[in-house]
Design an enzyme around this catalytic site. Structure first.
Site: not given
Ligand code: DGJ
Length: 752
Positions: A380-381, A562, A490-494, A540, A213
């Site tokens: 964003d979020d 990030d 922006k389609w995120d996945m964390n 993302c 990461w």
């Molecule tokens: C992870 C993304 O990579 C960031 O740019 C941001 O959108 C955060 N998540 C928001 O929770």
């Protein structure tokens, strides 16, 4: 090729695939490459050659059958024919080969043995689509031909169709494997590759893009040795750790010369990519879905399609390989309205506010952004559900009424009225336990009864193998998109996947969950991009955790990392460029001290790095001085002028951050009349040596002008362009003091 064996049969030179019945030999050929294999006397596919174009001819003698001790043979009485010693197209275990197979099945009687034999083949114009999976495509049939070779295992009735496509204008072959259970009993696929290719020696270095990461896609290289060297993902996403790509290059190959084979998998889930060097120095290159935790039940009549593998060949070094990937992925993988359009310069509020915002603050940030020339404001979020921190709200894609008392539609209208496009962040695959979605459907997450599901960033993974789950998320997203007339997502996945168990699948199908999840993800992307074709998608996954070709098919740009620090970004963007075009790499200027590294770099350098991607800002302009805002305006003007060239030109890596204190790269327009050259210094060096960079890809006989001086293309490429800098030490001119992290951009224009 032996002289005198030239084929007399008539050949249509527009064709790209030739089958010679006389020798039972296939030859896939274009102006750049040949790929040749044959059918053996007992129906096995033996690989003959892959490399620069060869004339049509009989290449069967490339099969070397020699008696060797301590092996097994296919027929009694024969001491020559063992598959262990031969290069193959579709190897399997149990037929005298001991290396890793292209396919592993298990049958009801416990057997895992197969013996696939050639059945028939068909040559098609163009390139058929892969059911439910992203893949490269053509815009007209003449661009490509496809060979489908069908094999059958007579005992089980299973058929395999190997699909090879060769492009006319690219040194590219794509492959995928279709498994069809034509037998009468169910079976399990325990492992399936998308490509298996045997190369006749092992004199290669394997290059991989690996990291973590915020440190994604650093370049690593190892010399191949006997045994297996591999990279993989076991996290359900292609991951930050390894990208689904390797290159095999000759040890002497450089950026600009020498042989290299690039292999990339169009897939966003678990993959395995390996090079197996056998005892005779043959290198077996394989890529596909990772067999780790994978098992797919195939009922009679059912079929399974593997993702597509993309093989790129170059004799002109790594940069040429990258340019092929760039052209292919930019024009024949990315799709939709935004594929060729100029991408808007965006400002994203994440690093500016994190979760701490209200409507007023956002409007002020957007207004300031508009004033300097930004074109798209991305929220964003934090805009939805009760999302005021990362423990709550995911799954509820309804705007937070406390933050937006006038509705999100009203906010969007205000942003649009400013003359900005409007974008929103989503994380569609996730849910927090503190959400209405989870309270209503606690059974929708991946988990196995009896174990508490594991969280990542306080969130849980929705079971995207279930259609009703994907449908419910689609409905929620579609409502917001319509209400806001959204321009960008922006389609995120964390978090990675764990607890990979679906309550809707039978026990014997649990090995399918990882792949079904990816199919569900593609299905949701497909529905949204079809229903809302004008939305620009940026994928993302905590930055670049899913920067892969699978998602580029749906989302033409990806948030690269990030880590927004300009120095760190040099390595990340340089490594990413091995495969992915600049038009795919989200790159933003952020505030200093940088939020990831605490480093302070000049604003100009932050811009100079972010130009080489899809440009934007990740800050609140109110925190900048007036002088800095002027620099931002200049950056935006520069990017607007040059973005088509940056995205569509040819990218040259001239000096690497992995082995130099200086990074240099350039982009040359397709017609070679305009060049942007960028130089980045890491640490200042005192009394530095003379330094010249040799430009690439110019017209030798053209004159180029920069800083009021003219140079011939030949001079710039052969004598070089001076990057000397003696200003650190005892400079005469104090204004030209150089500092750590300085950078410079030159634009060369052809003088007509
Ligand atoms: C992870 C993304 O990579 C960031 O740019 C941001 O959108 C955060 N998540 C928001 O929770």
């Amino acid at each position: 090729m032996i002289l005198g064996t030239l084929i007399q049969e008539r050949i249509n030179m527009r064709d790209l695939i030739f089958y010679q019945e006389t020798y039972k030999q296939f030859h896939l050929r274009n102006d750049f490459i040949s790929y040749i294999f044959m059918i053996s006397h007992d129906g096995k596919l033996l690989h003959l050659y892959y490399g620069p174009t060869l004339p049509e001819g009989d290449y069967r003698h490339l099969v070397e059958m020699k008696h060797r001790p301590m092996t097994t043979y296919r027929q009694e009485g024969d001491l020559l024919y063992s598959l262990e010693h031969l290069q193959q197209e579709f190897p399997e275990y149990g037929a005298t080969d001991f290396r890793h197979p292209a396919l592993e099945l298990s049958f009801e009687n416990g057997s895992r043995l197969t013996d696939f034999i050639y059945k028939d083949h068909v040559i098609l114009k163009g390139k058929p689509r892969l059911e439910g999976l992203p893949a490269t495509y053509v815009e007209n049939e003449d661009e490509c031909q496809t060979l489908q070779v069908n094999l059958i295992d007579s005992v089980s009735g299973v058929e395999v169709s190997i699909q090879y496509s060769i492009f006319r204008d690219f040194p590219v072959i794509t492959r995928s494997h279709l498994i069809n259970n034509q037998g009468s009993r169910p079976l399990s696929i325990e492992g399936v590759t998308s490509l298996s290719l045997d190369l006749p020696d092992r004199n290669y270095e394997m290059i991989q893009l690996s990291g973590a990461w915020a440190r994604e896609r650093h370049i690593h290289s190892t010399l191949l040795r006997q045994g297996i060297q591999s990279i993989e993902s076991t996290r359900g996403i292609s991951s930050h750790l390894h990208n689904p790509f390797i290159a095999l290059k000759r040890p002497e190959t450089t950026e600009n010369q020498g042989e290299v084979i690039g292999l990339s998998l169009i897939y966003s889930g678990n993959f395995l990519l390996q090079a197996e060097v056998d005892t005779f120095d043959v290198t077996r290159l394989q890529v596909g879905i990772n067999p780790f935790q994978f098992c797919w039940k195939l009922d009679p009549g059912a079929s399974f399609t593997s993702p597509e593998a993309v093989l790129v060949y170059s004799r002109n070094g790594l940069n040429d390989m990258s340019q092929t990937f760039h052209r292919l992925y930019r024009t024949r993988l990315a799709r939709g309205e935004w594929r060729d359009k100029e991408r808007p310069i965006l400002l994203n509020n994440w690093e500016a506010t994190y979760f701490d915002f209200d409507q007023e603050k956002l409007l002020r940030i957007a207004q300031n952004a508009k004033e300097v020339g930004v074109e798209l404001f991305v929220l964003d979020d934090g805009w939805f559900g009760k999302r005021t921190n990362d423990r709550t709200g995911l799954g509820d894609w309804v705007a937070n009424r406390e933050r937006f008392p006038d509705t999100i539609g009203a906010l969007s209208e205000k942003i649009h009225d400013m003359g900005l496009k409007f974008g929103l962040w989503f994380e569609p695959e996730m849910v927090n336990k503190d959400s209405d979605l989870y309270r209503t459907h606690p059974d929708w997450i991946l988990e196995v009864a009896g174990h508490s599901p594991r969280h990542g960033r306080n969130q849980f993974v929705l079971d995207f193998s279930r259609e009703e789950v994907v449908d419910a998320i689609y409905e929620q997203m579609a409502r917001v998109i319509e209400e806001t007339k959204l321009d960008y997502i922006k389609w995120d996945m964390n978090r990675p996947l764990t607890d990979v168990f679906s309550k809707s699948l039978a026990p014997e199908q649990q090995g399918e969950v990882f792949h079904r999840y990816v199919l569900g993800l593609y299905h949701l992307y497909d529905r949204l991009t079809t229903a809302f074709p004008s939305i620009l998608f940026e994928s993302c996954a905590s930055g670049g955790g899913r920067f892969d070709p699978g998602l580029l098919y749906y989302a033409p740009q990806t948030w690269t990392s990030d880590d927004t620090d300009a120095v760190e970004r040099l390595k990340i963007q340089y490594g990413t460029s091995l495969v992915y075009p600049l038009s795919t790499m989200g790159a933003h200027v952020s505030i200093v001290p940088n939020h990831q590294t605490n480093r302070i770099t000049p604003l100009t350098t932050r811009g100079n790095v972010a130009y080489f991607g899809v440009f934007g800002y990740e800050l609140d302009l109110a925190e900048l001085t007036q002088a800095e805002k002027e620099i931002v305006k200049e950056q935006i003007d520069f990017y607007k002028k040059e973005r088509s060239l940056i995205h569509q030109g040819n990218f040259y890596r001239l000096r690497s951050p992995f082995d130099s204190n200086q990074v240099v790269w350039s982009v040359v327009s397709q017609n070679r009349s305009r060049v942007i050259l960028a130089q980045y210094k890491l640490l200042n060096e005192v009394n530095r040596a003379y330094d010249r960079v040799y430009l690439q890809g110019l017209k030798a006989d053209a004159l180029y002008e920069v800083d009021g001086k003219q140079y011939s293309g030949a001079e710039l490429m052969l004598a070089g362009f001076s990057l000397s800098d003696a200003s650190c030490g005892q400079p005469l001119n104090q204004e030209k003091l150089s500092r750590d992290f300085d950078s410079h951009i030159w634009v060369f224009e052809e003088v007509k």
